[in-house]
Design an enzyme around this catalytic site. Structure first.
Site, PDB file in Angstrom:
ATOM      1  N   HIS A  69     -19.088  -1.701  -5.458  1.00 20.40           N
ATOM      2  CA  HIS A  69     -19.935  -1.036  -4.466  1.00 20.40           C
ATOM      3  C   HIS A  69     -21.090  -0.345  -5.196  1.00 20.40           C
ATOM      4  CE1 HIS A  69     -17.010  -1.911  -1.509  1.00 20.40           C
ATOM      5  NE2 HIS A  69     -16.497  -0.726  -1.297  1.00 20.40           N
ATOM      6  N   CYS A 114     -13.067   4.062  -0.859  1.00 21.17           N
ATOM      7  CA  CYS A 114     -13.663   3.594  -2.116  1.00 21.17           C
ATOM      8  C   CYS A 114     -15.092   4.100  -2.352  1.00 21.17           C
ATOM      9  CB  CYS A 114     -13.617   2.069  -2.197  1.00 21.17           C
ATOM     10  SG  CYS A 114     -13.888   1.234  -0.637  1.00 21.17           S
TER      11      CYS A 114
HETATM   12  N1  LIG Z   1     -10.234  -3.278  -0.926  1.00 26.66           N
HETATM   13  C1  LIG Z   1     -10.719  -2.095  -1.251  1.00 26.66           C
HETATM   14  O1  LIG Z   1     -11.780  -1.951  -1.899  1.00 26.66           O
HETATM   15  C2  LIG Z   1     -10.013  -0.887  -0.818  1.00 26.66           C
HETATM   16  C3  LIG Z   1     -10.423   0.323  -1.297  1.00 26.66           C
HETATM   17  C4  LIG Z   1      -9.771   1.459  -0.889  1.00 26.66           C
HETATM   18  C5  LIG Z   1      -8.738   1.354  -0.020  1.00 26.66           C
HETATM   19  N2  LIG Z   1      -8.339   0.146   0.446  1.00 26.66           N
HETATM   20  C6  LIG Z   1      -7.228   0.088   1.382  1.00 26.66           C
HETATM   21  O2  LIG Z   1      -6.146  -0.605   0.782  1.00 26.66           O
HETATM   22  C7  LIG Z   1      -5.455  -1.336   1.766  1.00 26.66           C
HETATM   23  C8  LIG Z   1      -5.311  -2.804   1.375  1.00 26.66           C
HETATM   24  O3  LIG Z   1      -6.550  -3.369   0.994  1.00 26.66           O
HETATM   25  P1  LIG Z   1      -6.602  -4.813   0.297  1.00 26.66           P
HETATM   26  O4  LIG Z   1      -8.039  -5.046   0.037  1.00 26.66           O
HETATM   27  O5  LIG Z   1      -5.629  -4.897  -0.798  1.00 26.66           O
HETATM   28  O6  LIG Z   1      -6.112  -5.742   1.532  1.00 26.66           O
HETATM   29  P2  LIG Z   1      -5.469  -7.215   1.467  1.00 26.66           P
HETATM   30  O7  LIG Z   1      -5.845  -7.935   0.236  1.00 26.66           O
HETATM   31  O8  LIG Z   1      -5.803  -7.806   2.785  1.00 26.66           O
HETATM   32  O9  LIG Z   1      -3.881  -6.928   1.392  1.00 26.66           O
HETATM   33  C9  LIG Z   1      -3.164  -6.313   2.433  1.00 26.66           C
HETATM   34  C10 LIG Z   1      -1.726  -6.064   1.995  1.00 26.66           C
HETATM   35  O10 LIG Z   1      -1.033  -5.375   3.043  1.00 26.66           O
HETATM   36  C11 LIG Z   1       0.149  -6.104   3.359  1.00 26.66           C
HETATM   37  N3  LIG Z   1       0.514  -5.929   4.763  1.00 26.66           N
HETATM   38  C12 LIG Z   1      -0.213  -6.252   5.850  1.00 26.66           C
HETATM   39  N4  LIG Z   1       0.482  -5.967   6.973  1.00 26.66           N
HETATM   40  C13 LIG Z   1       1.666  -5.447   6.573  1.00 26.66           C
HETATM   41  C14 LIG Z   1       2.819  -4.982   7.251  1.00 26.66           C
HETATM   42  N5  LIG Z   1       2.886  -4.964   8.581  1.00 26.66           N
HETATM   43  N6  LIG Z   1       3.872  -4.537   6.519  1.00 26.66           N
HETATM   44  C15 LIG Z   1       3.834  -4.548   5.171  1.00 26.66           C
HETATM   45  N7  LIG Z   1       2.755  -4.988   4.461  1.00 26.66           N
HETATM   46  C16 LIG Z   1       1.699  -5.433   5.162  1.00 26.66           C
HETATM   47  C17 LIG Z   1      -0.201  -7.533   3.051  1.00 26.66           C
HETATM   48  O11 LIG Z   1       0.978  -8.305   2.932  1.00 26.66           O
HETATM   49  P3  LIG Z   1       0.980  -9.898   3.272  1.00 26.66           P
HETATM   50  O12 LIG Z   1       0.448 -10.568   2.044  1.00 26.66           O
HETATM   51  O13 LIG Z   1       2.427 -10.162   3.503  1.00 26.66           O
HETATM   52  O14 LIG Z   1       0.128 -10.091   4.476  1.00 26.66           O
HETATM   53  C18 LIG Z   1      -0.937  -7.356   1.729  1.00 26.66           C
HETATM   54  O15 LIG Z   1      -0.016  -7.142   0.691  1.00 26.66           O
HETATM   55  C19 LIG Z   1      -6.180  -1.050   3.058  1.00 26.66           C
HETATM   56  O16 LIG Z   1      -5.546   0.054   3.674  1.00 26.66           O
HETATM   57  C20 LIG Z   1      -7.543  -0.666   2.631  1.00 26.66           C
HETATM   58  O17 LIG Z   1      -8.193   0.141   3.572  1.00 26.66           O
HETATM   59  C21 LIG Z   1      -8.940  -0.974   0.055  1.00 26.66           C
END
Ligand SMILES: NC(=O)c1ccc[n+]([C@@H]2O[C@H](COP(=O)([O-])OP(=O)(O)OC[C@H]3O[C@@H](n4cnc5c(N)ncnc54)[C@H](OP(=O)(O)O)[C@@H]3O)[C@@H](O)[C@H]2O)c1
Length: 350
Positions: free
Chosen positions: A246, A131
């Site tokens: 950010h 990001c």
């Molecule tokens: N947040 C940001 O600003 C941002 C920016 C760029 C990239 N990212 C990337 O995007 C990803 C998610 O970020 P987020 O902020 O959305 O996180 P989050 O709100 O914690 O959500 C995580 C998601 O992943 C799922 N998950 C976790 N373990 C899993 C598994 N073993 N199998 C299938 N699904 C699984 C969770 O499902 P459950 O609900 O079932 O646990 C949930 O849907 C990360 O890789 C992060 O690095 C995030």
């Protein structure tokens, strides 16, 4: 008609926004299937379907992943490591939000406004950048094209939503406890209390490393996206108690001279950028103004008094939108427009 689209991590912050953007931007999907962990299987996501209907969350399995044209992943690096190649083998083009595949040579790392042509070389997996890198390169691209970037010195002020939903809850819980005179629970999302604090520790330190992985991503991904390994980058990534958005202070040293006035013109004409730069009127990019928007806001554009070929910028964007979900959906749109989903991708891969 339309594409079969899987959204992996659909219950998370980024995944749920992807579902919303697919619907709002009218991506041509014939069906959208949300996947998450076993914990969420069977959960109903109300109004999440392209037609406004409900969707039921599925768990990942070999049988469940067959038949998709496109898979948008946002479920962390280990899920992407295991399941992105399986989706690709089953015929889908994967757009992955995690860091797992970003630096793989055969995986394009794409920002829609910066290097869309890199998509043509995909082999089934495309990476969405980190990001803080994403928003920065949207602003840097026109400056690099005009004057060549020699060196960047970056300090980030990163929101807690970049860490995931649990970190947002932790900031709110800690703030609430402290404002009511109660002790906080032991921190889980970060090494220290994040409420009313600033942590020079965004990301994690690998053994023996003096930079966090977040700082390394800024260095490596910036060079890959701008296609210029000669750019020198210094980065300090700081987590601050902001929910979304950010902010980044970026010192840009160019190869050719570039005035602040010319930089302002270039940025004002750049796709995906909005210049907000009236310091006397107290107008500059703010995280709370960027939240909920897709544009990258740039302001405080000024000459660095310490170097004749350097400018200072303040760059702010919504880390969940342009920093993650919006760019992933923009990539899906570009893949569609360029015929790079389905049988055409076989041609692109040879
Ligand atoms: N947040 C940001 O600003 C941002 C920016 C760029 C990239 N990212 C990337 O995007 C990803 C998610 O970020 P987020 O902020 O959305 O996180 P989050 O709100 O914690 O959500 C995580 C998601 O992943 C799922 N998950 C976790 N373990 C899993 C598994 N073993 N199998 C299938 N699904 C699984 C969770 O499902 P459950 O609900 O079932 O646990 C949930 O849907 C990360 O890789 C992060 O690095 C995030």
């Amino acid at each position: 008609m339309g594409y079969g689209v899987a959204v992996v991590g659909a219950t998370g912050q980024v995944g749920s926004l992807m579902l919303r953007l697919l619907r709002e931007r009218e991506f041509p999907a014939r069906e959208v299937v949300p996947f998450a962990s076993e914990r969420s299987a069977g959960r109903v996501l109300e109004g999440a379907a392209p037609d406004g209907g409900d969707l039921t969350v599925q768990a990942l399995s070999e049988e469940a992943i067959a038949g998709f044209d496109l898979a948008l992943f946002s479920a962390g690096g280990s899920t992407s490591g295991e399941w992105a190649p399986r989706f690709a083998d089953a015929g889908a083009v994967v757009v992955d939000n995690s860091s797992r595949w970003r630096m793989s040579e055969e995986v394009p790392l794409v920002v829609a406004e910066v290097n869309p042509d890199a998509l043509a070389a995909h082999h089934g997996i495309i990476a969405n950048p980190n990001c803080s890198t994403m928003q920065m390169v949207v602003a840097l691209k026109p400056l690099h094209a005009a004057a060549g970037i020699e060196r960047l010195v970056i300090s980030t002020y990163q929101a807690v939503s970049g860490t995931g939903r649990a970190a947002v809850d932790e900031l709110l819980d800690q703030s609430h406890a402290l404002l009511h005179g109660r002790a906080i629970e032991p921190p889980q999302a970060y090494a220290h209390q994040i409420a009313f604090n600033a942590l020079p520790h965004a990301g994690s330190f690998a053994a023996g490393e003096d930079h966090t992985d977040e700082e390394r991503k800024l260095i490596d991904e910036t060079r890959k996206i701008l296609g210029d390994p000669a750019i020198r980058v210094s980065a300090t990534c700081v987590r601050v108690p902001v929910l979304t958005g950010h902010s980044e202070a970026v010192n840009v040293q160019t190869r050719e001279p570039l005035t602040p006035e010319r930089a302002r013109e270039l940025l004002a004409a750049a796709p995906g950028v909005e210049v907000v730069d009236d310091p006397a009127g107290a107008r500059y990019p703010l995280a709370i103004d960027a939240a909920g928007r897709d544009e990258v806001l740039v302001g405080r554009i000024r000459r660095d008094p310490g170097h004749e070929r350097a400018l200072d910028l303040w760059i702010v964007a919504d880390n969940l939108r342009k920093g993650a979900a919006t760019n992933a959906v923009q990539i899906a749109e570009l893949l569609h427009e360029r015929g790079l989903i389905g049988p055409a991708r076989e041609r692109a891969a040879v």
